[in-house]
Motif scaffolding. Structure first.
Motif, mmCIF file in Angstrom:
data_model
loop_
_atom_site.group_PDB
_atom_site.id
_atom_site.type_symbol
_atom_site.label_atom_id
_atom_site.label_comp_id
_atom_site.label_asym_id
_atom_site.label_seq_id
_atom_site.Cartn_x
_atom_site.Cartn_y
_atom_site.Cartn_z
ATOM 1 N N LYS A 166 -39.845 -23.754 54.276
ATOM 2 C CA LYS A 166 -40.514 -25.050 54.452
ATOM 3 C C LYS A 166 -40.682 -25.427 55.928
ATOM 4 C CE LYS A 166 -40.727 -25.599 50.013
ATOM 5 N NZ LYS A 166 -39.970 -24.436 49.516
ATOM 6 N N HIS A 216 -35.693 -25.706 52.213
ATOM 7 C CA HIS A 216 -35.495 -24.268 52.085
ATOM 8 C C HIS A 216 -36.113 -23.558 53.289
ATOM 9 C CE1 HIS A 216 -36.821 -20.303 50.401
ATOM 10 N NE2 HIS A 216 -35.611 -20.346 49.863
ATOM 11 N N SER A 275 -37.946 -30.407 49.905
ATOM 12 C CA SER A 275 -37.174 -29.162 50.020
ATOM 13 C C SER A 275 -37.039 -28.806 51.493
ATOM 14 C CB SER A 275 -37.890 -28.020 49.303
ATOM 15 O OG SER A 275 -37.264 -26.782 49.623
ATOM 16 N N GLY A 305 -31.552 -26.818 51.193
ATOM 17 C CA GLY A 305 -31.372 -28.275 51.232
ATOM 18 C C GLY A 305 -32.541 -28.997 50.617
ATOM 19 N N ASP A 346 -42.909 -34.627 43.482
ATOM 20 C CA ASP A 346 -42.287 -33.418 44.019
ATOM 21 C C ASP A 346 -43.023 -33.049 45.310
ATOM 22 O OD1 ASP A 346 -41.390 -30.910 44.634
ATOM 23 O OD2 ASP A 346 -41.579 -30.086 42.615
ATOM 24 N N LEU A 368 -34.412 -32.737 42.028
ATOM 25 C CA LEU A 368 -35.248 -32.988 40.845
ATOM 26 C C LEU A 368 -34.374 -33.191 39.599
ATOM 27 C CD1 LEU A 368 -38.028 -30.447 41.736
ATOM 28 C CD2 LEU A 368 -38.478 -32.836 41.151
ATOM 29 N N VAL A 376 -47.097 -33.016 41.994
ATOM 30 C CA VAL A 376 -46.709 -32.021 43.007
ATOM 31 C C VAL A 376 -47.795 -31.956 44.080
ATOM 32 C CG1 VAL A 376 -46.164 -29.575 43.387
ATOM 33 C CG2 VAL A 376 -45.489 -30.673 41.240
ATOM 34 N N THR A 424 -47.209 -24.836 39.384
ATOM 35 C CA THR A 424 -46.260 -25.361 40.367
ATOM 36 C C THR A 424 -45.091 -24.402 40.436
ATOM 37 O OG1 THR A 424 -44.819 -27.230 40.971
ATOM 38 C CG2 THR A 424 -45.142 -26.867 38.621
ATOM 39 N N SER A 475 -39.082 -25.383 39.646
ATOM 40 C CA SER A 475 -38.167 -26.526 39.761
ATOM 41 C C SER A 475 -38.780 -27.849 39.308
ATOM 42 C CB SER A 475 -37.696 -26.662 41.205
ATOM 43 O OG SER A 475 -37.198 -25.433 41.646
ATOM 44 N N SER A 476 -40.113 -27.990 39.411
ATOM 45 C CA SER A 476 -40.752 -29.245 38.967
ATOM 46 C C SER A 476 -40.503 -29.444 37.478
ATOM 47 C CB SER A 476 -42.264 -29.209 39.204
ATOM 48 O OG SER A 476 -42.585 -28.675 40.450
ATOM 49 N N ALA A 504 -41.864 -31.222 47.690
ATOM 50 C CA ALA A 504 -41.142 -30.069 48.272
ATOM 51 C C ALA A 504 -41.931 -29.399 49.393
ATOM 52 C CB ALA A 504 -40.831 -29.049 47.186
ATOM 53 N N GLN A 505 -43.251 -29.327 49.218
ATOM 54 C CA GLN A 505 -44.068 -28.549 50.161
ATOM 55 C C GLN A 505 -44.813 -29.418 51.179
ATOM 56 O OE1 GLN A 505 -46.702 -26.049 47.857
ATOM 57 N NE2 GLN A 505 -45.091 -25.325 46.510
ATOM 58 N N SER A 554 -30.441 -28.816 47.514
ATOM 59 C CA SER A 554 -31.767 -28.213 47.300
ATOM 60 C C SER A 554 -32.705 -29.258 46.716
ATOM 61 C CB SER A 554 -31.693 -27.005 46.352
ATOM 62 O OG SER A 554 -31.457 -27.438 45.025
ATOM 63 N N CYS A 555 -33.977 -28.899 46.693
ATOM 64 C CA CYS A 555 -34.948 -29.772 46.027
ATOM 65 C C CYS A 555 -34.774 -29.653 44.515
ATOM 66 C CB CYS A 555 -36.359 -29.383 46.458
ATOM 67 S SG CYS A 555 -37.657 -30.389 45.731
HETATM 68 C C1 LIG Z 1 -43.141 -27.635 44.370
HETATM 69 C C2 LIG Z 1 -41.726 -27.186 44.561
HETATM 70 N N1 LIG Z 1 -40.728 -27.877 43.966
HETATM 71 C C3 LIG Z 1 -39.430 -27.525 44.130
HETATM 72 C C4 LIG Z 1 -39.076 -26.435 44.890
HETATM 73 C C5 LIG Z 1 -37.628 -26.042 44.988
HETATM 74 O O1 LIG Z 1 -37.107 -26.190 46.282
HETATM 75 P P1 LIG Z 1 -35.641 -25.676 46.616
HETATM 76 O O2 LIG Z 1 -35.743 -24.224 46.935
HETATM 77 O O3 LIG Z 1 -35.225 -26.493 47.815
HETATM 78 O O4 LIG Z 1 -34.774 -25.946 45.462
HETATM 79 C C6 LIG Z 1 -40.063 -25.687 45.542
HETATM 80 C C7 LIG Z 1 -39.698 -24.534 46.357
HETATM 81 O O5 LIG Z 1 -40.496 -23.862 46.944
HETATM 82 C C8 LIG Z 1 -41.423 -26.073 45.364
HETATM 83 O O6 LIG Z 1 -42.408 -25.382 45.960
#
Ligand SMILES: Cc1ncc(COP(=O)(O)O)c(C=O)c1O
Length: 270
Positions: A201, A198, A196, A208, A172, A79, A146, A100, A103-104, A174-175, A74-75
């Protein structure tokens, strides 16, 4: 065919065009995806960090023009690893945008670091670069940037502040896979970036994530740390080492199943 001319939008009290909710993130999967998953499962290499994962990482690194793309489950774990690999002293401060996904902030928090929240722009949700410097203290070690909703943060200015104060920058992303900042793909604009994959995405492997870096030392340690602190990845890349591995570092299990990678590989074969 729905004629929407001169009609009031539902948000303004008009009649909705559909009674059902419209999913904004339904992944598009077709027969090629189902076949790829089937074929990868049939190889019986179903566990983590297999040949498909290595192939996916190569394609991703090649697409981004980055030295290392390290696939994770995962992201969020990417992180976590981004901070674990640095061993910052407990209580060190990390500047994180106050708008955000959780997860950040979890990356620093899981590593006993203190998050210091920074305001974002009200019009796009990205970190307000004019507010960062006032938050830096002698305990600050890093900035998390982010790309909210895929719109890249102002990485030149963020990197410039980080350079001045000797701070680590975790981007980050992720998006934002496929987004460009001043012509360069996001993921390649900082010490380390995290994607990410997920289901919500643009590029999904079910679940992942990936760490992207050009730093060989960081990459080497992350490869051990994501595989329970072992050098087991040598199985995949060095035939002479097949069957032997050693415990070389601290770590956890952050690898992703070989089966899911099949979805990622296909995205680069289009
Ligand atoms: C900015 C940001 N960081 C991290 C994540 C976490 O991603 P993951 O679901 O792959 O762990 C997301 C998930 O949407 C996110 O939007």
């Amino acid at each position: 065919m729905i004629n929407i001319k001169n009609k009031k939008l539902a948000i303004n009290g008009g009649i909705p065009v559909t009674a059902q909710s419209v999913l904004i993130h339904k992944p598009y999967l077709d027969e090629n995806d189902f076949q790829a998953i089937n074929e990868t499962a049939r190889t019986t290499f179903v566990s983590g960090n297999g040949p498909a994962c290595i192939e996916f990482e190569k394609k991703l690194a090649n697409y981004l023009g980055a030295k290392h793309a390290l696939y994770t489950n995962s992201c969020t774990t990417a992180l976590d690893l981004a901070f674990k690999v640095k061993n910052f002293p407990e209580g060190s401060e990390v500047i994180v945008p106050n708008f955000t996904y959780t997860s950040s902030a979890l990356g620093p928090l899981l590593n006993k670091l203190k998050i210091v929240l920074c305001d974002v722009y009200s019009d796009n949700g990205n970190i307000d670069i004019s507010k960062i410097e006032a938050l830096i203290t002698e305990k600050t070690v890093a900035i998390v940037a982010v790309d909210y909703a895929g719109n890249p943060a102002e990485m030149d200015e963020i990197n410039e502040i980080a350079k001045r104060y000797n701070l680590y920058v975790v981007h980050d992303t992720a998006q934002s896979i496929g987004s460009r900042y001043k012509g360069k793909l996001t993921g390649t604009l900082s010490d380390l970036a995290t994607f990410s994959f997920h289901g919500t995405k643009n590029l999904t492997t079910g679940e992942g994530g990936a760490l992207i870096t050009n730093n060989d030392e960081l990459a080497k340690r992350i490869i051990f740390m994501r595989e329970k602190g072992t050098d087991k990845q040598s199985f995949q890349v060095d035939n002479k080492r097949r069957g032997f591995y050693e415990y070389v570092d601290i770590g956890s299990s952050f690898v992703q199943s070989n089966i899911l990678c099949a979805l990622g590989i296909l995205r680069f074969d289009l």
